[in-house]
Structure formats: structure tokens, C-alpha cells
Design a protein around this motif. Structure first.
Motif, short mmCIF file in Angstrom:
data_model
loop_
_atom_site.label_atom_id
_atom_site.label_comp_id
_atom_site.label_asym_id
_atom_site.label_seq_id
_atom_site.Cartn_x
_atom_site.Cartn_y
_atom_site.Cartn_z
N MET A 102 0.89 1.19 -54.58
CA MET A 102 -0.72 1.19 -55.49
C MET A 102 -1.24 -0.12 -56.21
O MET A 102 -2.56 -0.09 -56.38
CB MET A 102 -0.09 2.52 -56.97
CG MET A 102 0.35 3.41 -56.60
SD MET A 102 0.50 4.30 -57.98
CE MET A 102 1.06 6.10 -57.05
N PHE A 103 -0.05 -0.94 -56.30
CA PHE A 103 -0.29 -2.04 -56.85
C PHE A 103 -1.35 -2.47 -56.21
O PHE A 103 -2.19 -3.73 -55.55
CB PHE A 103 0.29 -2.87 -57.18
CG PHE A 103 0.22 -4.16 -58.32
CD1 PHE A 103 -0.31 -4.62 -59.30
CD2 PHE A 103 0.33 -5.89 -57.24
CE1 PHE A 103 -1.25 -5.50 -59.73
CE2 PHE A 103 -0.25 -7.23 -58.07
CZ PHE A 103 -0.63 -6.76 -59.34
N ALA A 104 -0.51 -3.03 -54.32
CA ALA A 104 -1.49 -3.30 -53.33
C ALA A 104 -2.64 -2.68 -52.73
O ALA A 104 -3.63 -4.38 -52.39
CB ALA A 104 -0.39 -3.27 -52.09
N GLN A 105 -3.31 -1.78 -53.46
CA GLN A 105 -4.51 -0.96 -53.05
C GLN A 105 -5.43 -1.31 -54.32
O GLN A 105 -6.34 -2.48 -54.20
CB GLN A 105 -3.71 0.20 -53.22
CG GLN A 105 -5.48 0.77 -53.19
CD GLN A 105 -5.46 2.62 -53.07
OE1 GLN A 105 -5.53 3.35 -54.19
NE2 GLN A 105 -4.65 3.65 -52.10
N LEU A 106 -4.78 -1.94 -55.64
CA LEU A 106 -5.53 -2.33 -56.63
C LEU A 106 -5.78 -4.07 -56.59
O LEU A 106 -6.94 -4.34 -56.33
CB LEU A 106 -5.05 -2.18 -58.04
CG LEU A 106 -5.17 -2.58 -58.95
CD1 LEU A 106 -6.44 -1.54 -59.10
CD2 LEU A 106 -4.19 -2.49 -60.38
N GLU A 107 -4.83 -5.23 -55.55
CA GLU A 107 -5.02 -5.94 -55.26
C GLU A 107 -5.86 -6.12 -54.73
O GLU A 107 -6.86 -7.16 -54.38
CB GLU A 107 -4.05 -6.86 -54.86
CG GLU A 107 -2.95 -8.28 -55.13
CD GLU A 107 -3.69 -9.07 -56.27
OE1 GLU A 107 -3.67 -9.96 -56.28
OE2 GLU A 107 -4.02 -8.32 -57.21
N ALA A 108 -6.20 -5.23 -53.41
CA ALA A 108 -6.86 -5.26 -51.77
C ALA A 108 -8.51 -5.32 -52.71
O ALA A 108 -9.50 -6.47 -52.30
CB ALA A 108 -6.67 -4.93 -50.85
N TRP A 109 -9.07 -4.54 -53.45
CA TRP A 109 -10.00 -4.44 -54.59
C TRP A 109 -10.31 -5.08 -55.27
O TRP A 109 -11.58 -6.49 -55.87
CB TRP A 109 -9.80 -3.10 -54.75
CG TRP A 109 -9.91 -1.63 -53.88
CD1 TRP A 109 -10.60 -1.37 -52.68
CD2 TRP A 109 -9.37 -0.43 -54.35
NE1 TRP A 109 -10.41 -0.22 -52.20
CE2 TRP A 109 -9.64 0.51 -53.02
CE3 TRP A 109 -8.49 0.53 -55.41
CZ2 TRP A 109 -9.47 2.10 -53.53
CZ3 TRP A 109 -8.47 1.46 -55.18
CH2 TRP A 109 -9.12 2.38 -53.80
N TYR A 110 -9.36 -6.08 -56.14
CA TYR A 110 -9.85 -6.99 -57.02
C TYR A 110 -8.66 -7.74 -56.72
O TYR A 110 -7.21 -8.14 -57.77
CB TYR A 110 -9.59 -5.97 -58.43
CG TYR A 110 -10.35 -4.95 -58.90
CD1 TYR A 110 -12.08 -4.70 -58.74
CD2 TYR A 110 -9.40 -3.38 -58.49
CE1 TYR A 110 -12.43 -3.28 -59.05
CE2 TYR A 110 -9.94 -2.34 -58.64
CZ TYR A 110 -11.27 -2.31 -58.90
OH TYR A 110 -12.11 -1.16 -58.81
N PRO A 111 -9.07 -8.49 -55.84
CA PRO A 111 -7.69 -10.05 -55.74
C PRO A 111 -7.10 -10.73 -56.79
O PRO A 111 -8.46 -10.62 -57.54
CB PRO A 111 -8.13 -10.79 -54.67
CG PRO A 111 -8.72 -9.78 -54.15
CD PRO A 111 -10.02 -8.61 -55.24
N GLY A 112 -6.57 -10.93 -57.32
CA GLY A 112 -5.77 -11.78 -58.28
C GLY A 112 -6.26 -11.54 -60.19
O GLY A 112 -6.06 -12.19 -60.75
N ARG A 113 -6.53 -10.21 -59.54
CA ARG A 113 -7.49 -9.88 -61.28
C ARG A 113 -6.73 -8.78 -62.16
O ARG A 113 -6.74 -9.44 -63.27
CB ARG A 113 -8.46 -8.93 -61.30
CG ARG A 113 -9.55 -8.60 -62.52
CD ARG A 113 -10.37 -7.49 -62.41
NE ARG A 113 -11.39 -6.78 -63.46
CZ ARG A 113 -12.41 -5.95 -63.04
NH1 ARG A 113 -13.01 -5.69 -62.12
NH2 ARG A 113 -12.68 -4.88 -64.27
N PHE A 114 -5.47 -8.18 -61.49
CA PHE A 114 -4.31 -7.66 -62.55
C PHE A 114 -3.19 -8.27 -62.37
O PHE A 114 -2.57 -8.52 -61.29
CB PHE A 114 -4.44 -6.41 -62.41
CG PHE A 114 -5.50 -5.72 -62.85
CD1 PHE A 114 -5.74 -5.29 -63.83
CD2 PHE A 114 -6.52 -5.47 -61.10
CE1 PHE A 114 -7.11 -4.49 -64.12
CE2 PHE A 114 -7.94 -5.07 -61.57
CZ PHE A 114 -7.88 -4.26 -62.92
N THR A 115 -2.14 -8.00 -62.95
CA THR A 115 -0.35 -8.44 -63.37
C THR A 115 0.12 -6.98 -63.34
O THR A 115 -0.50 -6.14 -63.73
CB THR A 115 0.26 -9.34 -64.05
OG1 THR A 115 -0.36 -8.69 -65.15
CG2 THR A 115 -0.60 -10.53 -64.35
N VAL A 116 1.25 -6.86 -62.86
CA VAL A 116 1.64 -5.54 -62.62
C VAL A 116 3.37 -5.96 -63.10
O VAL A 116 4.04 -7.50 -62.49
CB VAL A 116 2.15 -5.12 -61.29
CG1 VAL A 116 2.42 -6.45 -60.25
CG2 VAL A 116 2.94 -3.46 -61.83
#
Length: 299
Positions: A102-116
């Protein structure tokens, strides 16, 4: 912005919730109607359909949302909605139980915007079905010994699937187990026992499969689970009398041999940080841990 209406999962929501989970399959044990329905009584979790994706809201410690379940384009729209919704409310945007996929999907859409931030206590233990069934090799030698000892001590043992004829006896065995294990003095243990009893009471309605182990015609262990995704079966509950030597490894192996062989993996859920449980789950040599964590927006 339209205020989403979150409601507690009820039995009649089973088809709806399951249909969204099937659109974005996962090996995480939370991605099943049984878990969200039975545990929502304890953890105050509610759900809503947002942008044609399924979202859960937890108010356990502040407000956090599950990663949306549904088709990819709807998942992205739901994430956008939740970010805007949190901004309007002045809340931090937090997603919980997020897997690496799920995080990889999020990272693909919003690169570098979130941390897990993955929490080891909530990682699911996932095993190869063949290995749990056979218990072959040096590393699982101890498990085989326990099972052999059980068979020697209880030559009249038997295994049977959970059914209408034995479910009431399982219920009574669970109540006895509760009294022996001080569940009334422990909130988490008590909640787990409520989930156990409800899963037995509703096993048919919830589409659960179970296994029952007997010695001398009496139930000494039972287990309950269900298919999680195409290649993984999840075991939700396993109870055995601790004074019946080898009952735990025996019900574990028998259930896998009888109910799980059509699946490559068996998910045996997390250890929630309990030391004894962690040792027991690691001793079966998991193939991998299905990690889960909290996602936040970077400052």
C-alpha cells in the motif's frame, strides 16, 4: 465538502465490505469482513464508502483512517478526499495498518510526501502451508516431538471439522478456557474471548471454517479461520487447554492439513507484542512477516 457518514459494520454489511476487499486483495489479516465486524465492537471502528472506495475510521487514539480498499482510481480519489477532509477539520492526516504494498502505491502517486512507521507488534506471521502441514526438517523437530507425545498420551484422539453438532461444545470449552486464563481481569483477553465466542456463534453466517480436536470424546482444542485472498488462508482463533500436552501444535497441524492445503500461505495474525506469543509464532519459522504501519505526511 460533503461530510462522510461513518457507521459501525453490521452483519448485513458483509457483502458490501467483502466486495471492496476483493477489489484490492491483501495478505493483511485486517482485510476481511470477519475481523472488522467482530473487532469493531472493541476498537470503535466505523466505515464509509468514499469516492466508491471503502474506508475505515478509528478513533482509538485520535482520528486515523485505513488505506482505502477498491479499484485503483477510486482508491486515489478517496485518498485525495481524506487529505482535504483532514485539512478542513484541522486534523493530521494519518493512515493506519498500511502494508509495504500500500505504501509503495502511495509513494508512486505522491513521491516523498509521506513517511511510514512500521510497528513490529502488528506484523502478521505468514507461513508456507506445506511446511506447517509437514513440520519437516531440523528446525521444526521440537514441534514433531510435541505432536508425537500428544499421540502417545492420547491414542484415542480425533479431529473433525467445526459443524452444528460440535459448535455448542466448542462454546462450552471456550468458556472453561476463559475461566482458567483470567480473562475477566484483562481487557484485551476479554475482548478476544468475546470475538472467539461470536465467531463460533456466527460461524455459518460469517463463512468461517473450523477444526476441532478431541481426546476421550471431549474437545481439548479448536481453531477458526477463512480464506483471506487467492493464495492465503488466515487463522483468526486457536484455543487449546494448556494442560493437554501437545494440543496446540496438534490442532495447528491438523487444521492446516484438513482445511488449508489449497492455499500457498497461512497467515496466523500478529503477536501484539506479547513475548510468549512472539516466541511461539517465531518457533514455527514464518516465511515472512506482513508488516503494517502508520502513514503520516512529512512536516
Amino acid at each position: 465538502m460533503t461530510e462522510p457518514v461513518f457507521k459501525r459494520p453490521e452483519l448485513e454489511d458483509q457483502e458490501l465490505i467483502s466486495s471492496y476487499f476483493s477489489k484490492s486483495p491483501s495478505r493483511s489479516c485486517e482485510r476481511t469482513f470477519v475481523n472488522v465486524y467482530l473487532w469493531s465492537r472493541h476498537y470503535k471502528v466505523k466505515y464509509a464508502v468514499i469516492e466508491d472506495a471503502l474506508v475505515f475510521r478509528s478513533e482509538d487514539e485520535g482520528t486515523a483512517f485505513s488505506y482505502p480498499a477498491g479499484e485503483l482510481e477510486h482508491v486515489k480519489k478517496a485518498l485525495e478526499f481524506l487529505m482535504e477532509y483532514c485539512r478542513e477539520k484541522g486534523w493530521p492526516f494519518i493512515l493506519y495498518n498500511v502494508t509495504p504494498e500500500m505504501f509503495a502505491q502511495l509513494e508512486a502517486w505522491y513521491p516523498g510526501r509521506f513517511t511510514v512507521d512500521y510497528n513490529r507488534d502488528y506484523a502478521d506471521y505468514v507461513y508456507e502451508t506445506e511446511k506447517l502441514a509437514a513440520l519437516a526438517g531440523k528446525k521444526l523437530h521440537g514441534k514433531r516431538n510435541h505432536i508425537n507425545k500428544f499421540k502417545t498420551l492420547y491414542p484415542d484422539w480425533s479431529y473433525e471439522p467445526l459443524c452444528d453438532e460440535n459448535v455448542e461444545a466448542c462454546f462450552q470449552m471456550a468458556l472453561k478456557w476463559r475461566n482458567q486464563n483470567g480473562c475477566d481481569d484483562d481487557i484485551e483477553k476479554n475482548a478476544e474471548m468475546c470475538v472467539t465466542l461470536n465467531s463460533l456463534r456466527l460461524y455459518k453466517e460469517l463463512g468461517l471454517k473450523g477444526g476441532v480436536l478431541k481426546t476421550g470424546g471431549q474437545i481439548v482444542a479448536f481453531t477458526v479461520g477463512e480464506p483471506l485472498c487467492e493464495d492465503t488462508f488466515v487463522v483468526h482463533i486457536e484455543k487449546a487447554f494448556p494442560d493437554v500436552d501437545g494440543a496446540y501444535p496438534m490442532i495447528n497441524q491438523q487444521f492446516v492439513q484438513h482445511e488449508c492445503m489449497d492455499y500457498k500461505y497461512v497467515n496466523r495474525e500478529e503477536d501484539t507484542g506479547a513475548e510468549g506469543l512472539r516466541r511461539a509464532k517465531l518457533s514455527y519459522r514464518p516465511a515472512f512477516l506482513e508488516e503494517k504501519g502508520d502513514v503520516r505526511e512529512k512536516e
